[in-house]
Scaffold this motif. Structure first.
Motif, PDB file in Angstrom:
ATOM      1  N   GLN A 241       0.832  -1.204   0.000  1.00  0.00           N
ATOM      2  CA  GLN A 241       0.000   0.000   0.000  1.00  0.00           C
ATOM      3  C   GLN A 241       0.868   1.256   0.000  1.00  0.00           C
ATOM      4  O   GLN A 241       1.946   1.278   0.592  1.00  0.00           O
ATOM      5  CB  GLN A 241      -0.965  -0.017   1.191  1.00  0.00           C
ATOM      6  N   TYR A 242       0.377   2.316  -0.654  1.00  0.00           N
ATOM      7  CA  TYR A 242       1.145   3.546  -0.828  1.00  0.00           C
ATOM      8  C   TYR A 242       0.405   4.758  -0.269  1.00  0.00           C
ATOM      9  O   TYR A 242       0.777   5.892  -0.562  1.00  0.00           O
ATOM     10  CB  TYR A 242       1.407   3.779  -2.325  1.00  0.00           C
ATOM     11  N   ARG A 243      -0.627   4.549   0.533  1.00  0.00           N
ATOM     12  CA  ARG A 243      -1.470   5.657   0.967  1.00  0.00           C
ATOM     13  C   ARG A 243      -1.281   5.996   2.440  1.00  0.00           C
ATOM     14  O   ARG A 243      -1.197   7.170   2.805  1.00  0.00           O
ATOM     15  CB  ARG A 243      -2.939   5.303   0.716  1.00  0.00           C
ATOM     16  N   MET A 244      -1.257   4.993   3.291  1.00  0.00           N
ATOM     17  CA  MET A 244      -1.333   5.222   4.735  1.00  0.00           C
ATOM     18  C   MET A 244       0.042   5.305   5.404  1.00  0.00           C
ATOM     19  O   MET A 244       1.007   4.669   4.965  1.00  0.00           O
ATOM     20  CB  MET A 244      -2.137   4.091   5.393  1.00  0.00           C
ATOM     21  N   HIS A 245       0.096   6.069   6.473  1.00  0.00           N
ATOM     22  CA  HIS A 245       1.234   6.052   7.369  1.00  0.00           C
ATOM     23  C   HIS A 245       1.370   4.630   7.909  1.00  0.00           C
ATOM     24  O   HIS A 245       0.371   3.962   8.203  1.00  0.00           O
ATOM     25  CB  HIS A 245       0.979   7.039   8.523  1.00  0.00           C
ATOM     26  N   PRO A 246       2.586   4.110   8.035  1.00  0.00           N
ATOM     27  CA  PRO A 246       2.764   2.729   8.522  1.00  0.00           C
ATOM     28  C   PRO A 246       2.028   2.429   9.818  1.00  0.00           C
ATOM     29  O   PRO A 246       1.513   1.311  10.002  1.00  0.00           O
ATOM     30  CB  PRO A 246       4.283   2.627   8.708  1.00  0.00           C
ATOM     31  N   LEU A 247       1.959   3.413  10.729  1.00  0.00           N
ATOM     32  CA  LEU A 247       1.261   3.167  11.985  1.00  0.00           C
ATOM     33  C   LEU A 247      -0.259   3.081  11.786  1.00  0.00           C
ATOM     34  O   LEU A 247      -0.955   2.401  12.543  1.00  0.00           O
ATOM     35  CB  LEU A 247       1.588   4.268  13.000  1.00  0.00           C
ATOM     36  N   ILE A 248      -0.766   3.772  10.772  1.00  0.00           N
ATOM     37  CA  ILE A 248      -2.190   3.674  10.444  1.00  0.00           C
ATOM     38  C   ILE A 248      -2.465   2.343   9.745  1.00  0.00           C
ATOM     39  O   ILE A 248      -3.502   1.715   9.959  1.00  0.00           O
ATOM     40  CB  ILE A 248      -2.619   4.854   9.554  1.00  0.00           C
ATOM     41  N   ARG A 249      -1.525   1.908   8.923  1.00  0.00           N
ATOM     42  CA  ARG A 249      -1.672   0.658   8.188  1.00  0.00           C
ATOM     43  C   ARG A 249      -1.742  -0.559   9.099  1.00  0.00           C
ATOM     44  O   ARG A 249      -2.412  -1.557   8.805  1.00  0.00           O
ATOM     45  CB  ARG A 249      -0.516   0.528   7.190  1.00  0.00           C
ATOM     46  N   GLU A 250      -1.061  -0.501  10.259  1.00  0.00           N
ATOM     47  CA  GLU A 250      -0.950  -1.680  11.126  1.00  0.00           C
ATOM     48  C   GLU A 250      -2.305  -2.255  11.525  1.00  0.00           C
ATOM     49  O   GLU A 250      -2.518  -3.468  11.487  1.00  0.00           O
ATOM     50  CB  GLU A 250      -0.150  -1.331  12.383  1.00  0.00           C
ATOM     51  N   TRP A 251      -3.231  -1.384  11.918  1.00  0.00           N
ATOM     52  CA  TRP A 251      -4.505  -1.893  12.440  1.00  0.00           C
ATOM     53  C   TRP A 251      -5.351  -2.587  11.379  1.00  0.00           C
ATOM     54  O   TRP A 251      -5.748  -3.741  11.564  1.00  0.00           O
ATOM     55  CB  TRP A 251      -5.296  -0.769  13.114  1.00  0.00           C
ATOM     56  N   ARG A 260      -0.889  -9.051   6.261  1.00  0.00           N
ATOM     57  CA  ARG A 260      -0.148  -9.187   5.001  1.00  0.00           C
ATOM     58  C   ARG A 260       0.142  -7.856   4.312  1.00  0.00           C
ATOM     59  O   ARG A 260       0.940  -7.807   3.370  1.00  0.00           O
ATOM     60  CB  ARG A 260      -0.929 -10.094   4.039  1.00  0.00           C
ATOM     61  N   LEU A 261      -0.488  -6.763   4.760  1.00  0.00           N
ATOM     62  CA  LEU A 261      -0.248  -5.481   4.102  1.00  0.00           C
ATOM     63  C   LEU A 261       1.171  -4.983   4.381  1.00  0.00           C
ATOM     64  O   LEU A 261       1.642  -5.018   5.516  1.00  0.00           O
ATOM     65  CB  LEU A 261      -1.250  -4.434   4.589  1.00  0.00           C
ATOM     66  N   GLN A 262       1.830  -4.503   3.334  1.00  0.00           N
ATOM     67  CA  GLN A 262       3.178  -3.958   3.455  1.00  0.00           C
ATOM     68  C   GLN A 262       3.175  -2.496   3.021  1.00  0.00           C
ATOM     69  O   GLN A 262       2.266  -2.041   2.332  1.00  0.00           O
ATOM     70  CB  GLN A 262       4.148  -4.765   2.583  1.00  0.00           C
ATOM     71  N   ASP A 263       4.215  -1.787   3.413  1.00  0.00           N
ATOM     72  CA  ASP A 263       4.324  -0.364   3.083  1.00  0.00           C
ATOM     73  C   ASP A 263       5.199  -0.179   1.849  1.00  0.00           C
ATOM     74  O   ASP A 263       6.324  -0.686   1.790  1.00  0.00           O
ATOM     75  CB  ASP A 263       4.922   0.417   4.253  1.00  0.00           C
ATOM     76  N   GLY A 264       4.682   0.570   0.888  1.00  0.00           N
ATOM     77  CA  GLY A 264       5.450   0.841  -0.317  1.00  0.00           C
ATOM     78  C   GLY A 264       6.302   2.085  -0.207  1.00  0.00           C
ATOM     79  O   GLY A 264       7.153   2.330  -1.052  1.00  0.00           O
ATOM     80  N   LEU A 265       6.051   2.889   0.843  1.00  0.00           N
ATOM     81  CA  LEU A 265       6.809   4.117   1.057  1.00  0.00           C
ATOM     82  C   LEU A 265       7.500   4.060   2.414  1.00  0.00           C
ATOM     83  O   LEU A 265       6.909   3.595   3.393  1.00  0.00           O
ATOM     84  CB  LEU A 265       5.878   5.335   0.999  1.00  0.00           C
ATOM     85  N   PRO A 266       8.744   4.523   2.513  1.00  0.00           N
ATOM     86  CA  PRO A 266       9.458   4.497   3.795  1.00  0.00           C
ATOM     87  C   PRO A 266       8.854   5.484   4.787  1.00  0.00           C
ATOM     88  O   PRO A 266       8.151   6.427   4.414  1.00  0.00           O
ATOM     89  CB  PRO A 266      10.887   4.902   3.409  1.00  0.00           C
ATOM     90  N   MET A 267       9.130   5.261   6.068  1.00  0.00           N
ATOM     91  CA  MET A 267       8.614   6.128   7.122  1.00  0.00           C
ATOM     92  C   MET A 267       9.011   7.585   6.903  1.00  0.00           C
ATOM     93  O   MET A 267       8.264   8.507   7.231  1.00  0.00           O
ATOM     94  CB  MET A 267       9.130   5.646   8.482  1.00  0.00           C
TER      95      MET A 267
END
Length: 301
Positions: A241-251, A260-267
């Motif tokens: 995913q390329y939209r959410m802040h990693p901490l928002i993505r976690e939940w 299974r969701l991963q971050d496409g953009l670094p912190m």
């Protein structure tokens, strides 16, 4: 595969993925000399326009079916109606319409008597038949020469596509469409159906309680996923995913997507999102996400 389901969680680029998939299908079909026989559909005009814009950016020759007033202004040149006005046969259509108008004027003015009236009625029938024939020829020619046809799910059942079937049908936002709407597009598929959606997001909007009780709120996408006899393969899930802040993505990742969701953009991309103040004056929490309980009466919220 004759049937493929692609799940796209928030921010994973469902529409972008769909556009690139369609472009690849166009290239493959053209190489196989089958013709670029692809129908791309979505439930809403906005969703179809997003697909159309993405395909045009990728260099795909796409034709939009639908009322121009329902299409984004910058995309109206791609509509069937706009293309038909530029077609070589349009001059014949206009000439025939002008001849039809003259015959009607003469007939309704009362200047024709006896046999003349009968001939006028015959000419009107002939002109109407010719106009319909020319319009159908224009429509068939434009559809045959387009690489991709774009339409809403309901629009797939319009007169322009009545005589058309497609090797491949791609339905975007399939999990938000009711099953009957999807079936309109599905019956156009001759060999392959690709559905893109996310059963964990919003279901179809059903305003009738009785219809909802009878199961209309269950999309075809969801029904296929829960029926091993209809779909016994593993769903293809977009995981980056390329939209959410990693901490928002976690939940949502842990609650709905098995982590299974991963971050496409670094912190570091979200450095401008650093909290300098709490969300609420009574809270000391400085984080990109805050869950607020409003179960009492929500007056403070």
């Amino acid at each position: 595969a004759p049937l493929s389901l692609i799940q796209g969680p928030p921010g994973t680029g469902k529409t972008t993925t769909t556009c690139h998939l369609v472009r690849r299908l166009v290239e493959k079909h053209c190489q196989d000399s089958r013709g670029c026989n692809i129908l791309v559909a979505a439930d809403s005009n906005v969703a179809v326009d997003q697909l159309l814009a993405g395909l045009i950016r990728l260099g795909v020759k796409a034709l939009r079916i639908g009322f121009p007033s329902k299409v984004s202004q910058e995309l109206r040149a791609q509509t069937l109606q706009a293309q038909a006005e530029e077609h070589p046969l349009n001059s014949k259509i206009e000439e025939t319409r002008e001849a039809l108008s003259k015959v009607k004027d003469a007939l309704y003015s009362g200047s024709l008597k006896g046999k003349g009236k009968g001939l006028a009625h015959r000419d009107i029938s002939l002109h109407v038949r010719d106009i319909q024939k020319y319009e159908q020829e224009v429509t068939d020619d434009l559809i045959a020469n387009a690489e991709v046809i774009c339409a809403t799910l309901v629009g797939c059942g319009c007169d322009a596509l009545l005589r058309s079937n497609f090797h491949t049908v791609v339905i975007d936002e399939a999990s938000q469409a009711t099953e009957p709407r999807c079936l309109i597009a599905l019956q156009k598929a001759q060999a392959q159906l690709v559905m893109v959606g996310d059963q964990q997001q919003l279901p179809p909007v059903v305003l009738c309680p009785a219809a909802e009780e009878k199961g209309l709120r269950c999309s075809l996408f969801d029904r296929l996923l829960n029926s091993p006899t209809l779909f016994n393969q593993e769903i293809n899930m977009l995981q980056v995913q390329y939209r959410m802040h990693p901490l928002i993505r976690e939940w949502p990742s842990s609650q709905f997507y098995d982590g299974r969701l991963q971050d496409g953009l670094p912190m570091s991309t979200f450095s401008s999102c650093v909290m300098t103040k709490p969300f609420l004056s009574k809270s000391q929490r400085k984080a990109p996400i805050l869950l607020l309980d409003t179960s009492d009466d929500g007056s403070e919220a």
